[in-house]
Design a protein around this motif. Structure first.
Motif, PDB file in Angstrom:
ATOM      1  N   GLN A 272       0.846  -1.194   0.000  1.00  0.00           N
ATOM      2  CA  GLN A 272       0.000   0.000   0.000  1.00  0.00           C
ATOM      3  C   GLN A 272       0.882   1.246   0.000  1.00  0.00           C
ATOM      4  O   GLN A 272       1.969   1.247   0.572  1.00  0.00           O
ATOM      5  CB  GLN A 272      -0.910   0.020   1.232  1.00  0.00           C
ATOM      6  N   TYR A 273       0.384   2.297  -0.663  1.00  0.00           N
ATOM      7  CA  TYR A 273       1.086   3.582  -0.701  1.00  0.00           C
ATOM      8  C   TYR A 273       0.147   4.664  -0.154  1.00  0.00           C
ATOM      9  O   TYR A 273      -1.050   4.671  -0.455  1.00  0.00           O
ATOM     10  CB  TYR A 273       1.513   3.936  -2.119  1.00  0.00           C
ATOM     11  N   SER A 274       0.684   5.570   0.653  1.00  0.00           N
ATOM     12  CA  SER A 274      -0.142   6.626   1.232  1.00  0.00           C
ATOM     13  C   SER A 274      -0.415   7.711   0.196  1.00  0.00           C
ATOM     14  O   SER A 274       0.396   7.967  -0.691  1.00  0.00           O
ATOM     15  CB  SER A 274       0.543   7.238   2.458  1.00  0.00           C
ATOM     16  N   ILE A 275      -1.581   8.328   0.330  1.00  0.00           N
ATOM     17  CA  ILE A 275      -1.986   9.394  -0.580  1.00  0.00           C
ATOM     18  C   ILE A 275      -2.641  10.501   0.230  1.00  0.00           C
ATOM     19  O   ILE A 275      -3.320  10.233   1.232  1.00  0.00           O
ATOM     20  CB  ILE A 275      -2.956   8.854  -1.663  1.00  0.00           C
ATOM     21  N   GLU A 276      -2.409  11.743  -0.177  1.00  0.00           N
ATOM     22  CA  GLU A 276      -3.030  12.896   0.475  1.00  0.00           C
ATOM     23  C   GLU A 276      -3.717  13.747  -0.586  1.00  0.00           C
ATOM     24  O   GLU A 276      -3.146  14.003  -1.654  1.00  0.00           O
ATOM     25  CB  GLU A 276      -1.981  13.738   1.212  1.00  0.00           C
ATOM     26  N   VAL A 277      -4.945  14.169  -0.288  1.00  0.00           N
ATOM     27  CA  VAL A 277      -5.741  14.974  -1.221  1.00  0.00           C
ATOM     28  C   VAL A 277      -6.119  16.281  -0.535  1.00  0.00           C
ATOM     29  O   VAL A 277      -6.703  16.271   0.556  1.00  0.00           O
ATOM     30  CB  VAL A 277      -7.009  14.209  -1.660  1.00  0.00           C
ATOM     31  N   SER A 278      -5.776  17.395  -1.166  1.00  0.00           N
ATOM     32  CA  SER A 278      -6.150  18.705  -0.633  1.00  0.00           C
ATOM     33  C   SER A 278      -7.576  19.029  -1.063  1.00  0.00           C
ATOM     34  O   SER A 278      -8.075  18.512  -2.060  1.00  0.00           O
ATOM     35  CB  SER A 278      -5.191  19.784  -1.135  1.00  0.00           C
TER      36      SER A 278
END
Length: 372
Positions: A272-278
């Motif tokens: 799994q890879y982390s993701i951030e959404v503004s």
């Protein structure tokens, strides 16, 4: 014999009757009405749906550090706005204070030793004159040189000791500076945990965050990590606020995978890879901790496409029915990317054709149909 003839006549008559009935029914059957849509190029959007959690964009957790001693004072209150490097907590460490005082005494003693040796080296010139009168010039130089070399060696050792004590002083000063914990980022003091201050709770003493900037955080699979990039448009929605949608964009996709406990222990687990959404909307009704769905737009291009309800599947093959000269025509097609409404058709259809939507079981190749 006559009986067999009559049976044959009866069978033939029955067959003729059934054929006649079917012909009559077919001739009087209504032409099937179908709904159609024209095949044309459309803008297709590829999407990846990812669950996430609404979080503060910047958070700073301050935990109790037993090595620092006891918490002497919390320098802020809940609700206080702090800047980066604002003092937050002050520790009290009596042992470290004793080490500081002992270091100062050792350093003073070391400097006294250095000065004493230097004075002895300076006194050698006068001593050399007295020795020359007593034992002669050559013997005096021999004794003085040996004594001078020894004093120079003693001076180097004393100097090294002093430098070592200075390094210890620097280490102690750094530890003393660490007794005052400062904020790593600007924000608001959200919570202060009294039990954590006393060292009886593993929770953070302080939770500092920027409540004016929110971000959605989640994880994606290794397959999706190849399609999702920074800057891609995102539509956000919540089951709690079903009638609301918010716009955002991908702010960060981690280069390295998330380290889970099972992965650390050596067990096989999905990467799994982390993701951030503004979030573009600053007045979002959801609160930190809300579970959101991130609908990420991974591609946008023009292609020949038909509505999803026109495409049927038979095993591994896909097909549609078109209307040509008033009749349904079976067309096997090669499909491509699917969006929420349309399916890309790579081959098997031409722009301008009319496909039947939601073809029923009655629709078959060469069947007469009417377009609604």
């Amino acid at each position: 014999m006559k009986k067999k003839v009559w049976i044959s006549i009866a069978v033939v008559t029955l067959i003729i009757l059934l054929v006649g009935v079917n012909i009559y029914r077919a001739s009087n059957q209504e032409v099937l009405s179908v709904e159609t849509e024209t095949v044309e190029k459309r803008e297709l959007t590829g999407n990846v749906m990812v669950p996430g959690t609404l979080s503060l964009s910047q958070e700073n957790f301050v935990y109790y550090v037993p090595e620092n001693g006891e918490v002497a004072e919390v320098l802020v209150k809940e609700g206080d706005k702090v800047a980066e490097d604002t003092p937050l907590i002050k520790y009290k460490n009596e042992q470290l204070q004793l080490e500081k005082e002992q270091n100062a005494l050792s350093l003073e003693s070391s400097y006294l030793q250095i000065n004493r040796i230097k004075d002895q080296i300076d006194d050698l010139d006068d001593k050399e004159k007295d020795l020359k009168e007593q034992v002669g010039e050559k013997e005096a130089e021999k004794q003085i040189d040996a004594e001078r070399d020894q004093l120079k060696t003693d001076l180097k050792v004393a100097d090294l000791d002093a430098r070592q004590i200075l390094l210890q002083k620097k280490t102690i000063e750094n530890k003393l500076e660490d007794l005052v914990v400062k904020s790593e980022s600007a924000g608001t003091v959200l919570t202060i945990n009294e039990d954590a201050i006393k060292g009886i709770s593993q929770a953070p003493i302080l939770h500092i965050g920027n409540s004016e900037e929110l971000m959605v955080k989640g994880t994606i699979s290794e397959y999706d990590s190849l399609k999702i990039n920074e800057g891609q448009a995102v539509t956000l929605r919540s089951d709690v606020l079903a009638d609301k949608k918010w716009k955002g964009k991908v702010a960060k996709v981690s280069y390295l995978p998330v380290q889970s406990e099972t992965a650390i222990s050596g067990e096989e687990t999905a990467v799994q890879y982390s993701i951030e959404v503004s979030i573009d909307d600053k007045n979002i009704e959801a609160k930190p901790g809300f579970k959101l769905i991130m609908d990420i737009e991974t591609e946008k291009r023009s292609a020949v496409a038909v509505p999803l309800e026109a495409v049927k599947q038979d095993g591994e093959n896909y097909y549609v029915y078109t209307v040509e000269e008033g009749k349904a025509v079976y067309n096997e097609v090669e499909t491509g990317t699917a969006s929420n409404e349309y399916m890309e058709i790579k081959s098997g259809l031409k722009s301008g054709s009319k496909v039947i939507l939601n073809p029923s079981e009655e629709v078959r190749d060469n069947l007469e149909v009417n377009e609604k």
